[in-house]
Scaffold this motif. Structure first.
Motif, short mmCIF file in Angstrom:
data_model
loop_
_atom_site.label_atom_id
_atom_site.label_comp_id
_atom_site.label_asym_id
_atom_site.label_seq_id
_atom_site.Cartn_x
_atom_site.Cartn_y
_atom_site.Cartn_z
N PHE A 39 0.68 -1.11 -0.07
CA PHE A 39 0.03 -0.06 -0.15
C PHE A 39 0.80 1.29 0.00
CE2 PHE A 39 -2.18 3.22 2.81
CZ PHE A 39 -3.17 3.70 1.63
N VAL A 40 2.03 1.14 0.99
CA VAL A 40 2.72 2.78 0.98
C VAL A 40 3.22 2.77 -0.13
CG1 VAL A 40 4.62 3.61 2.04
CG2 VAL A 40 3.04 2.10 3.35
N THR A 41 4.07 1.95 -1.00
CA THR A 41 4.37 2.13 -2.27
C THR A 41 3.76 2.56 -3.23
OG1 THR A 41 6.43 0.84 -1.60
CG2 THR A 41 6.17 1.16 -4.09
N LEU A 42 2.55 2.00 -3.20
CA LEU A 42 1.47 2.30 -4.66
C LEU A 42 1.19 3.83 -4.07
CD1 LEU A 42 0.10 1.24 -6.83
CD2 LEU A 42 -1.70 0.27 -5.49
N CYS A 43 0.89 3.92 -2.97
CA CYS A 43 0.53 5.64 -2.60
C CYS A 43 1.65 6.54 -3.09
CB CYS A 43 0.25 5.71 -1.21
SG CYS A 43 -1.35 5.24 -0.62
N GLN A 44 3.00 6.15 -3.25
CA GLN A 44 4.11 6.87 -3.48
C GLN A 44 3.96 6.97 -4.99
OE1 GLN A 44 7.10 4.67 -1.06
NE2 GLN A 44 8.03 6.65 -1.17
N ILE A 45 3.75 5.79 -5.58
CA ILE A 45 3.66 6.06 -6.98
C ILE A 45 2.76 6.79 -7.56
CG2 ILE A 45 3.31 4.64 -9.30
CD1 ILE A 45 4.63 2.24 -7.59
N ILE A 46 1.40 6.86 -6.77
CA ILE A 46 0.37 7.58 -7.31
C ILE A 46 0.66 9.18 -6.94
CG2 ILE A 46 -1.89 8.71 -6.42
CD1 ILE A 46 -2.78 5.61 -5.88
N LEU A 47 1.47 9.48 -6.20
CA LEU A 47 2.11 10.80 -5.89
C LEU A 47 2.99 11.40 -6.83
CD1 LEU A 47 2.40 10.94 -2.09
CD2 LEU A 47 0.66 11.89 -3.37
N GLU A 48 3.69 10.29 -7.39
CA GLU A 48 4.69 10.53 -8.52
C GLU A 48 4.17 10.86 -9.99
OE1 GLU A 48 7.08 7.10 -8.34
OE2 GLU A 48 8.01 7.57 -6.23
N GLN A 49 2.83 10.74 -10.02
CA GLN A 49 2.47 10.86 -11.48
C GLN A 49 2.55 12.36 -11.84
OE1 GLN A 49 -1.94 9.67 -10.78
NE2 GLN A 49 -1.75 7.83 -10.58
N GLN A 50 2.98 12.57 -13.00
CA GLN A 50 3.01 13.85 -13.48
C GLN A 50 3.77 15.17 -12.77
OE1 GLN A 50 -1.09 14.51 -14.33
NE2 GLN A 50 -0.94 13.74 -16.54
N VAL A 51 4.71 14.70 -11.67
CA VAL A 51 5.49 15.62 -10.99
C VAL A 51 6.96 14.94 -11.24
CG1 VAL A 51 3.57 16.57 -9.92
CG2 VAL A 51 5.08 14.62 -8.92
N SER A 52 7.80 15.81 -10.43
CA SER A 52 9.32 15.28 -10.39
C SER A 52 9.17 14.33 -9.35
CB SER A 52 10.26 16.24 -10.13
OG SER A 52 9.86 16.90 -8.95
N LEU A 53 10.15 13.29 -9.38
CA LEU A 53 10.18 12.63 -8.23
C LEU A 53 10.86 13.16 -6.93
CD1 LEU A 53 12.11 9.48 -9.79
CD2 LEU A 53 9.57 9.69 -9.34
N GLU A 54 11.49 14.31 -7.09
CA GLU A 54 11.85 14.94 -5.96
C GLU A 54 10.53 15.63 -5.20
OE1 GLU A 54 15.46 14.92 -8.80
OE2 GLU A 54 13.18 15.37 -8.96
N SER A 55 9.72 16.31 -6.04
CA SER A 55 8.40 16.82 -5.34
C SER A 55 7.64 15.77 -4.61
CB SER A 55 7.75 17.49 -6.54
OG SER A 55 8.52 18.55 -7.03
#
Length: 205
Positions: A39-55
């Motif tokens: 779950f945690v990693t899948l949430c992280q991947i969702i947050l990575e959509q269309q933004v920089s990995l740093e953001s």
């Protein structure tokens, strides 16, 4: 779990593709990037959509610090203001809630999903609002280490292919990716490896 980067697959793929062989000669073997399934990693991947990995990383850490314990149940208790104060946009807050609801209700079982075939995994993931093919591809690659995934929606991969193969159309990109079968994941790792090395960047995930 099988690893995407392994000696046997590497030998076969490099013999098939001179461009990949050139990346190997210049920059070496790509890391076998892996992320913990769940779950945690899948949430992280969702947050990575269309933004920089740093953001995305900064936003995840802010949310993680606020939650204390990163669980679907905790996500569902957050108000819009609390999400916003953790730098989570309204759209992505909704996506995180949709995922959390699916996990809590049992619609999506991330502890068992790895036992399914790729098609079924993709169908289960993309049935959740906010999870499209790119997010499913990244989860299949990094978390489940599936060997024949090509993330057509990944900007870095497509940019690298256009530069290296002197192509521009989606059809040409897909044609080259087909030639990498059944090791498209390994070839994708080479594209990311090239993209990062050429720019002197380090992967953040």
């Amino acid at each position: 779990m099988n690893k995407i980067v392994n000696e046997n697959d590497l030998k076969i793929l490099l013999e098939k593709d001179k461009i990949l062989s050139g990346i190997h000669e210049q920059y070496g073997v790509p890391p076998n990037w892996q992320r913990k399934p769940g779950f945690v990693t899948l949430c992280q991947i969702i947050l990575e959509q269309q933004v920089s990995l740093e953001s995305a990383r900064a936003h995840f850490l802010k949310l993680n610090d606020f939650l204390g314990e990163f669980t679907p149940e905790k996500i569902l208790t957050l108000s819009d203001d609390e999400m916003r104060n953790s730098f989570i946009s309204r759209q992505k807050a909704n996506y995180l809630r949709e995922l959390s609801e699916a996990v809590v209700s049992g619609k999506l079982n991330l502890e068992e999903i790895h036992n399914s075939e790729e098609k079924e995994i993709r169908e289960q993931l993309t049935s959740i609002k906010g999870i499209g093919n790119w997010t499913a591809d990244i989860y299949l690659l990094f978390c489940l280490q599936h060997k024949n995934i090509f993330p057509i929606g990944d900007i870095a991969v497509i940019h690298s292919m256009k530069e290296l193969y002197q192509i521009s159309s989606k059809e040409e990109i897909l044609e080259i990716s087909e030639s990498w079968q059944p090791f498209r994941s390994l070839a994708t790792y080479f594209m990311w490896h090239y993209y990062l090395k050429k720019r002197g960047r380090i992967a953040i995930y």
